[in-house]
Structures are given as structure tokens and as C-alpha cells.
Scaffold this motif. Sequence first.
Motif, mmCIF file in Angstrom:
data_model
loop_
_atom_site.group_PDB
_atom_site.id
_atom_site.type_symbol
_atom_site.label_atom_id
_atom_site.label_comp_id
_atom_site.label_asym_id
_atom_site.label_seq_id
_atom_site.Cartn_x
_atom_site.Cartn_y
_atom_site.Cartn_z
ATOM 1 N N LEU A 10 0.859 -1.165 0.000
ATOM 2 C CA LEU A 10 0.000 0.000 0.000
ATOM 3 C C LEU A 10 0.905 1.227 0.000
ATOM 4 O O LEU A 10 1.642 1.453 0.950
ATOM 5 N N LEU A 11 0.895 1.995 -1.091
ATOM 6 C CA LEU A 11 1.787 3.140 -1.190
ATOM 7 C C LEU A 11 1.186 4.390 -0.558
ATOM 8 O O LEU A 11 1.888 5.173 0.058
ATOM 9 N N THR A 12 -0.100 4.614 -0.755
ATOM 10 C CA THR A 12 -0.766 5.770 -0.169
ATOM 11 C C THR A 12 -1.883 5.251 0.723
ATOM 12 O O THR A 12 -2.774 4.562 0.258
ATOM 13 N N PRO A 13 -1.840 5.577 1.997
ATOM 14 C CA PRO A 13 -2.829 5.033 2.929
ATOM 15 C C PRO A 13 -4.227 5.618 2.717
ATOM 16 O O PRO A 13 -4.374 6.738 2.227
ATOM 17 N N GLU A 14 -5.229 4.835 3.082
ATOM 18 C CA GLU A 14 -6.605 5.332 3.065
ATOM 19 C C GLU A 14 -6.727 6.453 4.073
ATOM 20 O O GLU A 14 -6.116 6.425 5.133
ATOM 21 N N ASP A 15 -7.533 7.434 3.730
ATOM 22 C CA ASP A 15 -7.705 8.606 4.583
ATOM 23 C C ASP A 15 -9.198 8.863 4.774
ATOM 24 O O ASP A 15 -9.798 9.674 4.077
ATOM 25 N N ALA A 16 -9.798 8.167 5.732
ATOM 26 C CA ALA A 16 -11.236 8.286 5.984
ATOM 27 C C ALA A 16 -11.624 9.666 6.494
ATOM 28 O O ALA A 16 -12.768 10.077 6.383
ATOM 29 N N GLU A 17 -10.665 10.405 7.039
ATOM 30 C CA GLU A 17 -10.951 11.724 7.610
ATOM 31 C C GLU A 17 -10.978 12.840 6.552
ATOM 32 O O GLU A 17 -11.381 13.969 6.844
ATOM 33 N N ALA A 18 -10.578 12.538 5.319
ATOM 34 C CA ALA A 18 -10.438 13.576 4.293
ATOM 35 C C ALA A 18 -11.713 14.399 4.070
ATOM 36 O O ALA A 18 -11.620 15.633 4.022
ATOM 37 N N PRO A 19 -12.885 13.809 3.942
ATOM 38 C CA PRO A 19 -14.074 14.652 3.727
ATOM 39 C C PRO A 19 -14.334 15.628 4.883
ATOM 40 O O PRO A 19 -14.664 16.799 4.642
ATOM 41 N N ILE A 105 -0.444 12.451 7.670
ATOM 42 C CA ILE A 105 -1.841 12.762 8.011
ATOM 43 C C ILE A 105 -2.531 11.544 8.628
ATOM 44 O O ILE A 105 -3.181 11.647 9.659
ATOM 45 N N VAL A 106 -2.416 10.405 7.989
ATOM 46 C CA VAL A 106 -3.098 9.197 8.467
ATOM 47 C C VAL A 106 -2.459 8.681 9.758
ATOM 48 O O VAL A 106 -3.161 8.285 10.684
ATOM 49 N N ARG A 107 -1.127 8.725 9.844
ATOM 50 C CA ARG A 107 -0.426 8.274 11.060
ATOM 51 C C ARG A 107 -0.656 9.215 12.239
ATOM 52 O O ARG A 107 -0.531 8.824 13.382
ATOM 53 N N ARG A 108 -0.878 10.502 11.908
ATOM 54 C CA ARG A 108 -1.088 11.544 12.913
ATOM 55 C C ARG A 108 0.149 11.746 13.787
ATOM 56 O O ARG A 108 0.055 12.117 14.949
ATOM 57 N N LYS A 109 1.313 11.487 13.193
ATOM 58 C CA LYS A 109 2.567 11.734 13.902
ATOM 59 C C LYS A 109 3.671 11.996 12.885
ATOM 60 O O LYS A 109 3.534 11.690 11.696
ATOM 61 N N ALA A 110 4.739 12.570 13.367
ATOM 62 C CA ALA A 110 5.854 12.972 12.502
ATOM 63 C C ALA A 110 6.478 11.753 11.812
ATOM 64 O O ALA A 110 6.396 10.622 12.300
ATOM 65 N N LEU A 111 7.097 12.041 10.674
ATOM 66 C CA LEU A 111 7.757 11.008 9.886
ATOM 67 C C LEU A 111 9.141 11.521 9.485
ATOM 68 O O LEU A 111 9.268 12.626 8.961
ATOM 69 N N VAL A 112 10.157 10.705 9.763
ATOM 70 C CA VAL A 112 11.529 11.036 9.412
ATOM 71 C C VAL A 112 12.034 9.972 8.445
ATOM 72 O O VAL A 112 12.062 8.790 8.782
ATOM 73 N N LEU A 113 12.414 10.402 7.252
ATOM 74 C CA LEU A 113 13.001 9.502 6.258
ATOM 75 C C LEU A 113 14.340 10.117 5.856
ATOM 76 O O LEU A 113 14.395 11.028 5.037
ATOM 77 N N GLU A 114 15.404 9.630 6.469
ATOM 78 C CA GLU A 114 16.730 10.192 6.184
ATOM 79 C C GLU A 114 17.180 9.853 4.774
ATOM 80 O O GLU A 114 17.847 10.643 4.133
#
Length: 189
Positions: A10-19, A105-114
Motif C-alpha cells: 500500500l503506497l498511499t494510505p486510506e484517509d477516511a478523515e479527508a471529507p 496525516i493518516v499516522r497523525r505523527k511525525a515522519l523522518v526519512l533520512e
Amino acid sequence: MSYDPTSHLLLTPEDAEAPRRVVRLRELGIGDAPVPEFDDFARNLARVTSAPYAMVNFIDEHRQYFAGLYTPAVDQAVELEPSGSTSAQPGRVMARDHGYCPHVIVRRKALVLEDVCDYPRFAGNPVVDEIGIRSYLGAPLMDRTGMALGTVCVVDQEPRPWGRQGLETIKSMAAELVEQIRRRELGAV
């Protein structure tokens, strides 16, 4: 939601909160036009993190909109979409399945990709091949209602050792922008 057919990831997560997010962004009057204060914020974010690109990003069901954007070469919006795009506002709009902010957005937390290439799930993202993004640091903008409105992020075309300091910085900067949005909502800006 998009999948890599070769790996079934899954490359882009589902985002049920978008609407609901779209409704909230409309209430706030943000998310679909450049905001000079957000451009200033992005410029400062790039300076603080020493990153070449910084964004204030709002995401709906289909796209991402950079209401705040900084790039070093021209100190203004940059073309972030593949060449040949027919976007009405080049540089400010990107497909929802491009980039890493939808994950934040979906994780609701920061993301670090070095180095995004170290993570198969993220290395296959179109921004790697089409734009040359190699590192990402982003945090959600959590408003007073508990909704993830968008993100603040920085990217580089080289791997970057963001480390704990980078994580703390991006989270602190996100909190600063959330406060600015709150003041804007109250009419104080």
C-alpha cells in the motif's frame, strides 16, 4: 489509495478523515490558495532546518495543496509536478499519491526519512523518480478539534541525517503553525 502491483505494498494510505478535513479547512478559509504568512513560515522552516525545500501542505481526497512553499533557487513556488502537468497552479498542487505527507496525516505523527531509498514502501513513491526526492521530514498540523489539517515538511534531493534534533524541530515548528492557525481562526491575524 494506491498499490505497487509488483510488491502489493500500500503506497498511499486510506484517509477516511479527508471529507471532514475539507469541511474544516473551508471553515478556516485555508487549503486552496497561497497564504503569504505560510510562505513566510515555509521560508523560516527551510532556514531553521537547513533544507532546500519546505512546505505547508493541506490534503483533501484527491490532491495536496501547498499553501506555503519555499524553494531556494527562486525563493518562490517551484514546479513539483512532472513536466507536462496541466495543473492550473503549477508548483502548488500535487497528486495525493505523490509524496509522504498523506502518510503523516493518516499516522497523525511525525515522519523522518533520512534516505527514502532505505524504505521499500517509500522508495517507490513517484516523487523519488520524477522529482528526485531522497529525504523527508514532516509533522502533522493537529488543530484544536483533534483533526490533522495538513503537514509541515522539508525535503532534500540528498539523503539527510535529520536525527532526533530534526524530529524535535519539525514537531515544534508544526505546533507553532497550529498556534498561528488558531489565532487566524479567532481573527487575531
